[in-house]
Every structure is written in structure tokens, then in C-alpha cells.
Design a protein around this motif. Structure first.
Motif, PDB file in Angstrom:
ATOM      1  N   UNK A   9      11.435  -8.299   8.724  1.00  0.00           N
ATOM      2  CA  UNK A   9      11.014  -8.603   7.359  1.00  0.00           C
ATOM      3  C   UNK A   9       9.612  -9.215   7.348  1.00  0.00           C
ATOM      4  N   UNK A  10       9.373 -10.159   8.231  1.00  0.00           N
ATOM      5  CA  UNK A  10       8.060 -10.806   8.310  1.00  0.00           C
ATOM      6  C   UNK A  10       6.971  -9.771   8.594  1.00  0.00           C
ATOM      7  N   UNK A  11       7.231  -8.862   9.509  1.00  0.00           N
ATOM      8  CA  UNK A  11       6.244  -7.829   9.852  1.00  0.00           C
ATOM      9  C   UNK A  11       5.994  -6.891   8.674  1.00  0.00           C
ATOM     10  N   UNK A  12       7.041  -6.520   7.970  1.00  0.00           N
ATOM     11  CA  UNK A  12       6.889  -5.631   6.820  1.00  0.00           C
ATOM     12  C   UNK A  12       6.047  -6.307   5.741  1.00  0.00           C
ATOM     13  N   UNK A  13       6.312  -7.571   5.458  1.00  0.00           N
ATOM     14  CA  UNK A  13       5.538  -8.303   4.467  1.00  0.00           C
ATOM     15  C   UNK A  13       4.081  -8.456   4.906  1.00  0.00           C
ATOM     16  N   UNK A  14       3.862  -8.660   6.191  1.00  0.00           N
ATOM     17  CA  UNK A  14       2.498  -8.764   6.715  1.00  0.00           C
ATOM     18  C   UNK A  14       1.739  -7.465   6.455  1.00  0.00           C
ATOM     19  N   UNK A  15       2.401  -6.344   6.663  1.00  0.00           N
ATOM     20  CA  UNK A  15       1.745  -5.050   6.428  1.00  0.00           C
ATOM     21  C   UNK A  15       1.413  -4.859   4.950  1.00  0.00           C
ATOM     22  N   UNK A  21      -4.797  -6.549   0.596  1.00  0.00           N
ATOM     23  CA  UNK A  21      -6.141  -7.076   0.845  1.00  0.00           C
ATOM     24  C   UNK A  21      -7.158  -5.938   0.960  1.00  0.00           C
ATOM     25  N   UNK A  22      -6.821  -4.878   1.695  1.00  0.00           N
ATOM     26  CA  UNK A  22      -7.729  -3.748   1.849  1.00  0.00           C
ATOM     27  C   UNK A  22      -8.019  -3.095   0.497  1.00  0.00           C
ATOM     28  N   UNK A  23      -6.992  -2.943  -0.321  1.00  0.00           N
ATOM     29  CA  UNK A  23      -7.170  -2.324  -1.639  1.00  0.00           C
ATOM     30  C   UNK A  23      -8.024  -3.213  -2.548  1.00  0.00           C
ATOM     31  N   UNK A  24      -7.810  -4.518  -2.481  1.00  0.00           N
ATOM     32  CA  UNK A  24      -8.623  -5.436  -3.286  1.00  0.00           C
ATOM     33  C   UNK A  24     -10.089  -5.392  -2.861  1.00  0.00           C
ATOM     34  N   UNK A  25     -10.318  -5.342  -1.559  1.00  0.00           N
ATOM     35  CA  UNK A  25     -11.692  -5.258  -1.055  1.00  0.00           C
ATOM     36  C   UNK A  25     -12.352  -3.946  -1.458  1.00  0.00           C
ATOM     37  N   UNK A  26     -11.604  -2.860  -1.390  1.00  0.00           N
ATOM     38  CA  UNK A  26     -12.159  -1.560  -1.796  1.00  0.00           C
ATOM     39  C   UNK A  26     -12.456  -1.543  -3.292  1.00  0.00           C
ATOM     40  N   UNK A  27     -11.556  -2.113  -4.075  1.00  0.00           N
ATOM     41  CA  UNK A  27     -11.777  -2.175  -5.529  1.00  0.00           C
ATOM     42  C   UNK A  27     -13.053  -2.953  -5.834  1.00  0.00           C
ATOM     43  N   UNK A  28     -13.297  -4.010  -5.093  1.00  0.00           N
ATOM     44  CA  UNK A  28     -14.486  -4.834  -5.313  1.00  0.00           C
ATOM     45  C   UNK A  28     -15.779  -4.073  -5.005  1.00  0.00           C
ATOM     46  N   UNK A  29     -15.690  -3.028  -4.205  1.00  0.00           N
ATOM     47  CA  UNK A  29     -16.871  -2.238  -3.837  1.00  0.00           C
ATOM     48  C   UNK A  29     -17.165  -1.091  -4.805  1.00  0.00           C
ATOM     49  N   UNK A  79       0.908  10.776  -0.394  1.00  0.00           N
ATOM     50  CA  UNK A  79       0.496  11.953  -1.164  1.00  0.00           C
ATOM     51  C   UNK A  79      -0.383  11.544  -2.333  1.00  0.00           C
ATOM     52  N   UNK A  80       0.007  10.497  -3.029  1.00  0.00           N
ATOM     53  CA  UNK A  80      -0.752  10.041  -4.186  1.00  0.00           C
ATOM     54  C   UNK A  80      -2.143   9.571  -3.762  1.00  0.00           C
ATOM     55  N   UNK A  81      -2.211   8.787  -2.696  1.00  0.00           N
ATOM     56  CA  UNK A  81      -3.510   8.301  -2.226  1.00  0.00           C
ATOM     57  C   UNK A  81      -4.411   9.440  -1.777  1.00  0.00           C
ATOM     58  N   UNK A  82      -3.819  10.444  -1.154  1.00  0.00           N
ATOM     59  CA  UNK A  82      -4.590  11.581  -0.677  1.00  0.00           C
ATOM     60  C   UNK A  82      -5.298  12.344  -1.782  1.00  0.00           C
ATOM     61  N   UNK A  83      -4.839  12.165  -2.998  1.00  0.00           N
ATOM     62  CA  UNK A  83      -5.445  12.842  -4.146  1.00  0.00           C
ATOM     63  C   UNK A  83      -6.772  12.221  -4.568  1.00  0.00           C
ATOM     64  N   UNK A  84      -6.986  10.949  -4.239  1.00  0.00           N
ATOM     65  CA  UNK A  84      -8.179  10.298  -4.774  1.00  0.00           C
ATOM     66  C   UNK A  84      -8.873   9.308  -3.835  1.00  0.00           C
ATOM     67  N   UNK A  85      -8.155   8.726  -2.905  1.00  0.00           N
ATOM     68  CA  UNK A  85      -8.717   7.649  -2.092  1.00  0.00           C
ATOM     69  C   UNK A  85      -9.451   8.201  -0.869  1.00  0.00           C
ATOM     70  N   UNK A  86     -10.691   7.741  -0.691  1.00  0.00           N
ATOM     71  CA  UNK A  86     -11.494   8.162   0.459  1.00  0.00           C
ATOM     72  C   UNK A  86     -11.750   7.018   1.426  1.00  0.00           C
ATOM     73  N   UNK A  91      -6.342   3.770   3.257  1.00  0.00           N
ATOM     74  CA  UNK A  91      -5.395   4.823   3.657  1.00  0.00           C
ATOM     75  C   UNK A  91      -4.584   4.399   4.874  1.00  0.00           C
ATOM     76  N   UNK A  92      -5.259   3.828   5.869  1.00  0.00           N
ATOM     77  CA  UNK A  92      -4.574   3.397   7.083  1.00  0.00           C
ATOM     78  C   UNK A  92      -3.578   2.286   6.828  1.00  0.00           C
ATOM     79  N   UNK A  93      -3.980   1.286   6.048  1.00  0.00           N
ATOM     80  CA  UNK A  93      -3.093   0.159   5.766  1.00  0.00           C
ATOM     81  C   UNK A  93      -1.874   0.598   4.963  1.00  0.00           C
ATOM     82  N   UNK A  94      -2.074   1.470   3.995  1.00  0.00           N
ATOM     83  CA  UNK A  94      -0.943   1.958   3.192  1.00  0.00           C
ATOM     84  C   UNK A  94      -0.038   2.857   4.019  1.00  0.00           C
ATOM     85  N   UNK A  95      -0.619   3.614   4.912  1.00  0.00           N
ATOM     86  CA  UNK A  95       0.171   4.441   5.824  1.00  0.00           C
ATOM     87  C   UNK A  95       1.041   3.562   6.725  1.00  0.00           C
ATOM     88  N   UNK A  96       0.487   2.443   7.169  1.00  0.00           N
ATOM     89  CA  UNK A  96       1.254   1.493   7.989  1.00  0.00           C
ATOM     90  C   UNK A  96       2.460   0.957   7.224  1.00  0.00           C
TER      91      UNK A  96
END
Length: 105
Positions: A9-15, A21-29, A79-86, A91-96
Motif C-alpha cells: 500500500x505504501x509503495x502504491x501511494x508513493x507512485x 507531482x510530475x503532472x503538476x510540474x508539467x501543468x506549470x510548464x 490509452x487516454x494519456x497517449x492521445x495528448x500527453x507528450x 507518461x512514465x510516472x502514470x505507467x508506473x
């Protein structure tokens, strides 16, 4: 109902935390004057990740490791991310997150 805390559970929450965090950083860019649609998509991704994370915290998401969910079951996020996210980090973090849910959690 709060689930019993274990290493899985701890590992899943960490992921989830890393993916959020990655998505927030990308949104900020994102340049809102040029790619406002990406702001909306990143916000939806962040909202969904937080929602799934909260479901995990509350024990509402079934676990492959307990036989509550069939192995290979996913969120459909890839699949959804593959439609728009570059952004490879997002992508890697969500895949994890999705792969951990599918085969470990």
C-alpha cells in the motif's frame, strides 16, 4: 473503511504521489496563451489521480494481491494519456501507477 497499512500500500501511494507531482510540474510548464487545452487535460489527470489515490486510502479500490481484482485490470489511463500527453516523465510516472495496480497491488 481505512485499509491496513502494508508495504504494498505504501509503495502504491508513493507512485501516485510521484505521478501527481510530475503532472503538476508539467501543468506549470504549459503556456496558457498557446496550449490552454493542455491545462485542462493536466488538471483532469491530476484530479483523477487524486481521486484514485483517495480510493486507495479509503480501501475502496480492489487489490490484485488479494484476488479482489483480476491481474491485468487497469484504469485505462495509458490509452487516454497517449492521445495528448507528450511529457515522458508524466507518461512514465502514470505507467508506473497503472502497472503497479495491474500486477502488484
Amino acid at each position: 473503511m481505512t485499509p491496513q497499512v502494508d508495504d504494498n500500500l505504501v509503495e502504491f501511494l508513493r507512485r501516485f504521489d510521484v505521478a501527481i507531482k510530475m503532472a503538476e510540474e508539467a501543468r506549470a510548464q504549459v503556456r496558457p496563451d498557446r496550449d490552454s487545452w493542455q491545462l485542462e487535460y493536466y488538471q483532469l489527470l491530476i484530479t483523477n489521480l487524486r481521486g484514485y489515490r483517495q480510493s486507495v486510502v479509503e480501501g475502496r479500490l480492489g487489490r490484485v494481491s488479494r484476488g479482489e481484482v483480476q491481474p491485468g485490470t487497469g484504469f485505462g489511463m495509458g490509452m487516454w494519456l497517449g492521445e495528448w500527453c507528450e511529457n515522458d516523465d508524466v507518461l512514465g510516472a502514470c505507467s508506473e501507477v497503472e502497472n503497479y495496480f495491474r500486477y502488484e497491488f
